[in-house]
Design an enzyme around this catalytic site. Structure first.
Site, PDB file in Angstrom:
ATOM      1  N   ASP A   1     -51.265  -8.215  -7.356  1.00 31.86           N
ATOM      2  CA  ASP A   1     -50.939  -8.705  -6.029  1.00 31.86           C
ATOM      3  C   ASP A   1     -49.594  -8.071  -5.652  1.00 31.86           C
ATOM      4  O   ASP A   1     -48.881  -7.549  -6.512  1.00 31.86           O
ATOM      5  CB  ASP A   1     -50.852 -10.233  -6.063  1.00 31.86           C
ATOM      6  CG  ASP A   1     -50.427 -10.827  -4.737  1.00 31.86           C
ATOM      7  OD1 ASP A   1     -51.022 -10.478  -3.704  1.00 31.86           O
ATOM      8  OD2 ASP A   1     -49.475 -11.632  -4.732  1.00 31.86           O
TER       9      ASP A   1
ATOM     10  N   ASP B   1     -47.062  -9.320  -2.652  1.00 34.44           N
ATOM     11  CA  ASP B   1     -45.982 -10.182  -2.167  1.00 34.44           C
ATOM     12  C   ASP B   1     -45.673 -11.315  -3.133  1.00 34.44           C
ATOM     13  O   ASP B   1     -46.569 -12.046  -3.563  1.00 34.44           O
ATOM     14  CB  ASP B   1     -46.351 -10.741  -0.790  1.00 34.44           C
ATOM     15  CG  ASP B   1     -46.555  -9.627   0.223  1.00 34.44           C
ATOM     16  OD1 ASP B   1     -45.708  -8.721   0.279  1.00 34.44           O
ATOM     17  OD2 ASP B   1     -47.577  -9.653   0.941  1.00 34.44           O
TER      18      ASP B   1
ATOM     19  N   ASP C   1     -48.867 -14.261  -8.049  1.00 35.38           N
ATOM     20  CA  ASP C   1     -47.974 -15.420  -7.955  1.00 35.38           C
ATOM     21  C   ASP C   1     -48.648 -16.642  -7.347  1.00 35.38           C
ATOM     22  O   ASP C   1     -48.078 -17.728  -7.373  1.00 35.38           O
ATOM     23  CB  ASP C   1     -46.784 -15.073  -7.058  1.00 35.38           C
ATOM     24  CG  ASP C   1     -47.206 -14.963  -5.593  1.00 35.38           C
ATOM     25  OD1 ASP C   1     -46.831 -15.838  -4.792  1.00 35.38           O
ATOM     26  OD2 ASP C   1     -47.944 -14.026  -5.246  1.00 35.38           O
TER      27      ASP C   1
END
Length: 223
Positions: free
Chosen positions: A7, A9, A183
């Site tokens: 991922d 961001d 995250d």
């Protein structure tokens, strides 16, 4: 052979590039500050809560992009990279990517953020393969403001990752190890089908889930 998916961001970057792009547009006076910022912040809160309608958000973001001529977009994109993204790139993220690249793993970024914002970020991180939400373009290559295909969010990351691999004549099952670093609990669909899900700078919901499942947890950033 191993596959390492990331991922973007709050995983490889300590910021949300999508939201920061909106903040940047407000800061440089490219959009109506009050109206745009309110919608941008509302969508970001929805994303964090896991309640966002990805198509609605992407067409808000892409509709904004379509309001500028290509030359102006390129100019703003370069300024955004220099002022916002490059200062946010951390050595720990580059080192993690390099570890997988040096091991000969196939590395890709899989992000819900649109391709316009993330393409130069992937290049700055040294990652060749990017799976991101694609803006529709007209016959002249100009963005229409609409999303091409389906969003690269949630279960959409599985669909787009499999489609990307298929273009190379591969499947997830061809790899003896598949890592996915994220995250966010929004990425649980893809994290749940790979062999090595790694909760990276995890939010509270993902941290709880990852701990219960015995998944690896790492922190790349202290800020």
């Amino acid at each position: 052979m191993k596959l390492a998916l990331f991922d973007l961001d709050h995983t490889l970057l300590p910021i949300d590039s999508d939201h920061e792009w909106g903040e940047f547009l407000v800061r440089i006076g490219a959009v109506d500050a009050a109206t745009f910022k309110r919608r941008n912040d509302d969508f970001y809160a929805q994303y964090q809560a896991g309640t966002i309608d990805p198509v609605e958000y992407l067409e808000f973001a892409l509709g904004t992009l379509a309001g500028f001529p290509p030359v102006k977009l390129a100019e703003m994109q370069a300024q955004f990279m220099n002022e916002v993204i490059v200062p946010a790139i951390r050595p720990a993220a580059l080192a993690l990517l390099k570890k997988h690249q040096d091991a000969g793993d196939l590395v890709a970024i899989v992000t819900a953020t649109n391709h316009f914002v993330t393409e130069p970020i992937a290049k700055a991180l040294g990652v060749e393969h990017l799976i991101a939400a694609m803006p529709e373009r007209d016959a002249d290559g100009v963005m229409t403001g609409r999303l091409l295909g389906t969003p690269t969010q949630g279960a959409g990351k599985i669909v787009h990752t499999k489609a990307w691999l298929e273009k190379m004549g591969k499947t997830l099952e061809d790899f003896d190890t598949v890592y996915f670093y994220s995250d966010s609990h929004n990425d649980l669909p893809l994290m749940s089908i790979v062999s090595h899900p790694i909760a990276t700078n995890p939010n509270a919901t993902l941290k709880t889930h990852a701990t219960a499942q015995g998944w690896a947890l790492i922190e790349l950033f202290n800020d």
